[in-house]
Design a protein around this motif. Structure first.
Motif, PDB file in Angstrom:
ATOM      1  N   GLU A  68       0.831  -1.206   0.000  1.00 25.59           N
ATOM      2  CA  GLU A  68       0.000   0.000   0.000  1.00 25.59           C
ATOM      3  C   GLU A  68       0.866   1.256   0.000  1.00 25.59           C
ATOM      4  N   ARG A  69       1.977   1.231   0.738  1.00 21.29           N
ATOM      5  CA  ARG A  69       2.877   2.387   0.780  1.00 21.29           C
ATOM      6  C   ARG A  69       3.494   2.634  -0.597  1.00 21.29           C
ATOM      7  N   GLU A  73       3.254   5.845  -3.081  1.00 20.72           N
ATOM      8  CA  GLU A  73       4.461   6.515  -3.582  1.00 20.72           C
ATOM      9  C   GLU A  73       4.468   6.557  -5.105  1.00 20.72           C
ATOM     10  N   LYS A  74       3.982   5.473  -5.739  1.00 24.30           N
ATOM     11  CA  LYS A  74       3.929   5.431  -7.201  1.00 24.30           C
ATOM     12  C   LYS A  74       3.004   6.524  -7.724  1.00 24.30           C
ATOM     13  N   ALA A  79       2.582  11.450 -10.546  1.00 22.82           N
ATOM     14  CA  ALA A  79       1.916  12.747 -10.655  1.00 22.82           C
ATOM     15  C   ALA A  79       2.911  13.847 -10.980  1.00 22.82           C
ATOM     16  N   THR A  80       4.183  13.677 -10.592  1.00 31.92           N
ATOM     17  CA  THR A  80       5.193  14.702 -10.851  1.00 31.92           C
ATOM     18  C   THR A  80       5.923  14.478 -12.171  1.00 31.92           C
TER      19      THR A  80
END
Length: 205
Positions: A68-69, A73-74, A79-80
């Motif tokens: 889940e972490r 993070e993905k 998104a950037t």
């Protein structure tokens, strides 16, 4: 036949007892010891396997939390980054930014290559290298550089050359854009309407 004396009888009994013990040891005790040793080895092997499997079971919750972490993070990393696109859309993006900065582009060279894992597995990430030759004032060129930075995406200026007077400079820009497959993350940064007006071969409206 002479009668045996007490000493001879005792000696014979000792020999018989020794032989019986010897036979008992090899028939019963020795195999039992071997069996016990084998069982101990089997138990140790089974205990080791049990410990390994128990460790995996005990780590299940940790693995779930890690997954889940990493998913979160993905999403943040993707998104950037720029969304994957074709060379035409990259060309349109650079043209749009240059026009807004009052830059005259003489040539654009674009190369794209997917990043691979384990030699041949596609990762959904692409390297986009862009080389731009253009003319404009120093202020216009720096405005173009700033506008690309303000997009807040993963871009890297890998080469910059400037020549001429500040009011009319020739520049060569090399940019590296990192893009990713962002199917689940809407991103319109490369959205563009293409067209060819009648009697004109212009690629962009």
């Amino acid at each position: 036949m002479n009668k045996l004396g007490n000493k001879e009888v005792i000696l014979i009994l000792i020999v018989i007892n020794f032989m019986l013990y010897y036979m008992l040891y090899f028939i019963g005790i020795s195999p039992l010891k071997n069996s016990i040793n084998n069982n101990k080895a089997d138990i140790a092997t089974l205990q080791e396997e049990y410990d390994e499997k128990k460790a995996i079971v005990d780590s299940e919750e940790t693995y779930k939390q890690s997954i889940e972490r990493l998913k979160a993070e993905k999403v943040e990393l993707f998104a950037t980054g720029f969304p994957n696109t074709n060379a035409e859309s990259l060309h349109a993006f650079i043209n749009k930014e240059a026009t807004a900065s009052n830059i005259n582009i003489s040539s654009i060279n674009i190369t794209q290559a997917p990043r691979l894992a384990n030699g041949d597995q596609e990762t959904g990430i692409m390297d986009n290298n862009i080389s731009v030759s253009a003319t404009g004032s120093y202020a216009s060129i720096t405005k173009l550089l700033s506008s690309i930075e303000e997009v807040q995406k993963t871009s890297l200026l890998t080469g910059l050359s400037l020549s001429g007077a500040a009011s009319d400079m020739q520049t060569q820009l090399q940019y590296s854009f990192l893009s990713a497959d962002k199917e689940d993350i809407p991103d319109d940064v490369f959205d563009h309407t293409f067209g060819q007006p009648a009697g004109n071969t212009t690629l962009f409206k």
